[in-house]
Design a protein around this motif. Structure first.
Motif, short mmCIF file in Angstrom:
data_model
loop_
_atom_site.label_atom_id
_atom_site.label_comp_id
_atom_site.label_asym_id
_atom_site.label_seq_id
_atom_site.Cartn_x
_atom_site.Cartn_y
_atom_site.Cartn_z
N GLU A 5 0.85 -1.19 0.00
CA GLU A 5 0.00 0.00 0.00
C GLU A 5 0.88 1.24 0.00
OE1 GLU A 5 -3.57 1.87 2.79
OE2 GLU A 5 -1.98 0.68 3.72
N ALA A 6 0.47 2.26 -0.72
CA ALA A 6 1.17 3.55 -0.72
C ALA A 6 0.14 4.65 -0.56
CB ALA A 6 1.95 3.73 -2.02
N TRP A 7 0.48 5.67 0.20
CA TRP A 7 -0.50 6.74 0.46
C TRP A 7 0.06 8.14 0.26
CZ3 TRP A 7 1.26 3.12 3.86
CH2 TRP A 7 2.17 3.54 4.83
N THR A 8 1.39 8.29 0.12
CA THR A 8 1.94 9.61 -0.19
C THR A 8 1.98 9.77 -1.71
OG1 THR A 8 4.24 8.82 -0.33
CG2 THR A 8 3.42 9.47 1.87
N PRO A 9 1.99 11.00 -2.21
CA PRO A 9 2.07 11.18 -3.67
C PRO A 9 3.28 10.48 -4.28
CG PRO A 9 1.46 13.24 -2.62
CD PRO A 9 1.79 12.29 -1.51
N GLU A 10 4.45 10.60 -3.64
CA GLU A 10 5.65 9.94 -4.16
C GLU A 10 5.50 8.42 -4.12
OE1 GLU A 10 9.88 9.33 -2.25
OE2 GLU A 10 9.78 11.35 -3.11
N GLY A 11 4.94 7.94 -3.03
CA GLY A 11 4.78 6.50 -2.87
C GLY A 11 3.81 5.90 -3.88
N THR A 12 2.72 6.61 -4.17
CA THR A 12 1.76 6.07 -5.12
C THR A 12 2.33 6.04 -6.53
OG1 THR A 12 0.72 8.26 -5.35
CG2 THR A 12 -0.27 6.76 -3.76
N VAL A 13 3.16 7.05 -6.87
CA VAL A 13 3.81 7.05 -8.18
C VAL A 13 4.78 5.88 -8.28
CG1 VAL A 13 5.44 8.29 -9.68
CG2 VAL A 13 3.54 9.51 -8.61
N ALA A 14 5.59 5.65 -7.22
CA ALA A 14 6.56 4.57 -7.23
C ALA A 14 5.86 3.21 -7.30
CB ALA A 14 7.43 4.64 -5.98
N LEU A 15 4.78 3.05 -6.54
CA LEU A 15 4.07 1.78 -6.56
C LEU A 15 3.37 1.57 -7.91
CD1 LEU A 15 3.54 -0.68 -4.83
CD2 LEU A 15 1.49 0.44 -3.94
N GLY A 16 2.89 2.66 -8.51
CA GLY A 16 2.30 2.56 -9.84
C GLY A 16 3.32 2.11 -10.87
N ALA A 17 4.55 2.62 -10.75
CA ALA A 17 5.61 2.21 -11.67
C ALA A 17 5.92 0.72 -11.49
CB ALA A 17 6.88 3.04 -11.43
N GLU A 18 6.01 0.28 -10.25
CA GLU A 18 6.25 -1.15 -9.99
C GLU A 18 5.14 -2.00 -10.59
OE1 GLU A 18 8.11 -2.80 -6.57
OE2 GLU A 18 8.04 -0.87 -5.54
N SER A 19 3.90 -1.56 -10.40
CA SER A 19 2.77 -2.31 -10.92
C SER A 19 2.84 -2.42 -12.43
CB SER A 19 1.46 -1.63 -10.50
OG SER A 19 0.35 -2.30 -11.01
#
Length: 202
Positions: A5-19
Motif C-alpha cells: 500500500e502507498a499513500w503519499t504522492p511519491e509512494g503512489t507514483v513509485a508503486l504505480g511504476a512497480e505495478s
C-alpha cells in the motif's frame, strides 16, 4: 500473497511504476501481479511472494555459495535485460532486493524509471549505485550494468565494494574465477566503457 500500500504522492507514483513493470515483464524472476487498484488517494498492488532470505541476508549468514550467487546474478542479468527491453531502468539493484533460488527473483522496483527519465527522488545505495545516480543523471541501461558488476564483485571477492565506489585494486578473491576481472572492467568503469545492454552482459 504480498499486499503493498502507498499513500503519499511519491509512494503512489513509485508503486504505480512497480505495478506497470511487473505487468509488462512476464518472467519467473519478477513477481507476478495479481491485482492493483487505487482508492481514496491510496494505491495497492498484490503480487505473489518469493520466500527465502535475500542475497544480503544470505551473505550475512554465510549461507550463499559462490555457484549459487553466480546463478542468481546471471538470472538477475537476464531479468534486467527484459526490463530494459520494456523501456525501464531499475536503478536500485542491490542484495536486499534479490532473492536467490530457482528461479532467483528481483523483489522491488520502487526506484525504476523509464529510460531517459531522471530519478524520482534522491537516493544512493552505497557500493551498488553508480556515481551518476547520485548526481541525478537521466536513466540509462548502463547504470544497471554497474550494479550487476557490484553484485559480481561482492560474490567473487566475498566482500562488497567500498562506499567510495569501484576500486578494482581491492579485488583479491580467495579463489580467482577466470574472466571475472574483464567483466568487472566492463561493468564498473565510466559509462562509455560499460556493456551497452544487459543482454550483452548476460
Amino acid at each position: 500473497m504480498w499486499i503493498r500500500e502507498a499513500w503519499t504522492p511519491e509512494g503512489t507514483v513509485a508503486l504505480g511504476a512497480e505495478s506497470e513493470i511487473i505487468a509488462l515483464v512476464h518472467i519467473r524472476m519478477i513477481p507476478e501481479r495479481l491485482a492493483s487498484w487505487e482508492s481514496d488517494g491510496r494505491a495497492y498492488v498484490i503480487t505473489d511472494i518469493r520466500l527465502g532470505p535475500t542475497m544480503e541476508e544470505a551473505w550475512a549468514a554465510r549461507t550463499l555459495t559462490l555457484p549459487q550467487a553466480l546463478s542468481a546474478i546471471t538470472q538477475v542479468a537476464y531479468a534486467v535485460s527484459r526490463l530494459h527491453d520494456a523501456g525501464w531502468v531499475h536503478l536500485g539493484l542491490r542484495p536486499a532486493v534479490v532473492v536467490p533460488g530457482n528461479p532467483a527473483c528481483i523483489t522491488r522496483f520502487n526506484d525504476s524509471v523509464h529510460v531517459g527519465e531522471g530519478p524520482r527522488h534522491t537516493f544512493y545505495y552505497s557500493g551498488y549505485s553508480p556515481p551518476e545516480v547520485f548526481s541525478g543523471c537521466a536513466a540509462d541501461p548502463r547504470m544497471d550494468m554497474y550494479a550487476l558488476g557490484a553484485l559480481l564483485f561482492h560474490a567473487v571477492n566475498q566482500t562488497p565494494m567500498a562506499e567510495t565506489g569501484a576500486e578494482l585494486s581491492t579485488f583479491s578473491p580467495a579463489t580467482p574465477v577466470g574472466g571475472v576481472p574483464q567483466i568487472l572492467h566492463r561493468c564498473l568503469g565510466e559509462p562509455s566503457t560499460r556493456y551497452a545492454t544487459a543482454a550483452e552482459l548476460h
